[in-house]
Design a protein around this motif. Sequence first.
Motif, PDB file in Angstrom:
ATOM      1  N   SER A  20     -14.874  -2.725  51.281  1.00 23.93           N
ATOM      2  CA  SER A  20     -13.570  -2.685  51.940  1.00 23.93           C
ATOM      3  C   SER A  20     -12.556  -2.178  50.920  1.00 23.93           C
ATOM      4  N   LEU A  21     -11.352  -1.882  51.378  1.00 17.94           N
ATOM      5  CA  LEU A  21     -10.296  -1.471  50.447  1.00 17.94           C
ATOM      6  C   LEU A  21      -9.663  -2.698  49.808  1.00 17.94           C
ATOM      7  N   GLN A  22      -9.298  -2.571  48.559  1.00 22.09           N
ATOM      8  CA  GLN A  22      -8.532  -3.604  47.873  1.00 22.09           C
ATOM      9  C   GLN A  22      -7.078  -3.534  48.358  1.00 22.09           C
ATOM     10  N   PRO A  23      -6.246  -4.528  48.050  1.00 20.33           N
ATOM     11  CA  PRO A  23      -4.842  -4.477  48.480  1.00 20.33           C
ATOM     12  C   PRO A  23      -4.085  -3.379  47.715  1.00 20.33           C
ATOM     13  N   LEU A  24      -4.054  -2.185  48.275  1.00 22.93           N
ATOM     14  CA  LEU A  24      -3.434  -1.033  47.602  1.00 22.93           C
ATOM     15  C   LEU A  24      -1.960  -1.275  47.293  1.00 22.93           C
ATOM     16  N   GLY A  25      -1.310  -2.108  48.087  1.00 18.30           N
ATOM     17  CA  GLY A  25       0.093  -2.420  47.844  1.00 18.30           C
ATOM     18  C   GLY A  25       0.317  -3.297  46.629  1.00 18.30           C
ATOM     19  N   CYS A  26      -0.760  -3.761  46.009  1.00 17.31           N
ATOM     20  CA  CYS A  26      -0.650  -4.593  44.803  1.00 17.31           C
ATOM     21  C   CYS A  26      -1.057  -3.844  43.541  1.00 17.31           C
ATOM     22  N   LEU A  27      -1.436  -2.580  43.678  1.00 18.26           N
ATOM     23  CA  LEU A  27      -1.821  -1.801  42.499  1.00 18.26           C
ATOM     24  C   LEU A  27      -0.585  -1.404  41.698  1.00 18.26           C
ATOM     25  N   PRO A  28      -0.712  -1.237  40.392  1.00 18.84           N
ATOM     26  CA  PRO A  28       0.442  -0.920  39.548  1.00 18.84           C
ATOM     27  C   PRO A  28       1.254   0.288  40.007  1.00 18.84           C
ATOM     28  N   ARG A  29       0.618   1.304  40.556  1.00 22.79           N
ATOM     29  CA  ARG A  29       1.375   2.486  40.989  1.00 22.79           C
ATOM     30  C   ARG A  29       2.372   2.142  42.093  1.00 22.79           C
TER      31      ARG A  29
END
Length: 140
Positions: A20-29
């Motif tokens: 599944s996808l990780q929480p992209l909204g929590c990535l440093p970028r």
Amino acid sequence: MSANQKRVQQLGATKVAVTSLQPLGCLPRTTVDSSFQRCNTTQNQAVAYHNLLLQQTVAKLNNDSQTSTFFIIDLYTSFTTVLNQNPDYQGKLRFESPLKPCCIGMNGYFCGGVDQKGVKMFTVCSDLKSAFFLGFVTSN
């Protein structure tokens, strides 16, 4: 995704893992905009919807399949479990600022980058174990 999984199955695979996808909204970028303090909930809602569709697709593949079993490796829950600051066995928080990477590149340089004069264009935290994310590049 379903078509590709069926192709893998036709090649003879009996066990297939899909992430599944990780929480992209929590990535440093993404969290750089809040000085690494908050996740972007809109991005994470989109990821949650993607992961829901993924679960439905995998369930259908497993239902339709006679020979293969498809599994989901749940990166979203893995990431959020760590980022939600569960204390370690001694009751100490694992990360002071879980969204802040240990190494931050400056002015478009990657972590570990140097300019033409050999000047370091990055900062590194004092303890690598204090960060969940390792590196990040800033644009300014």
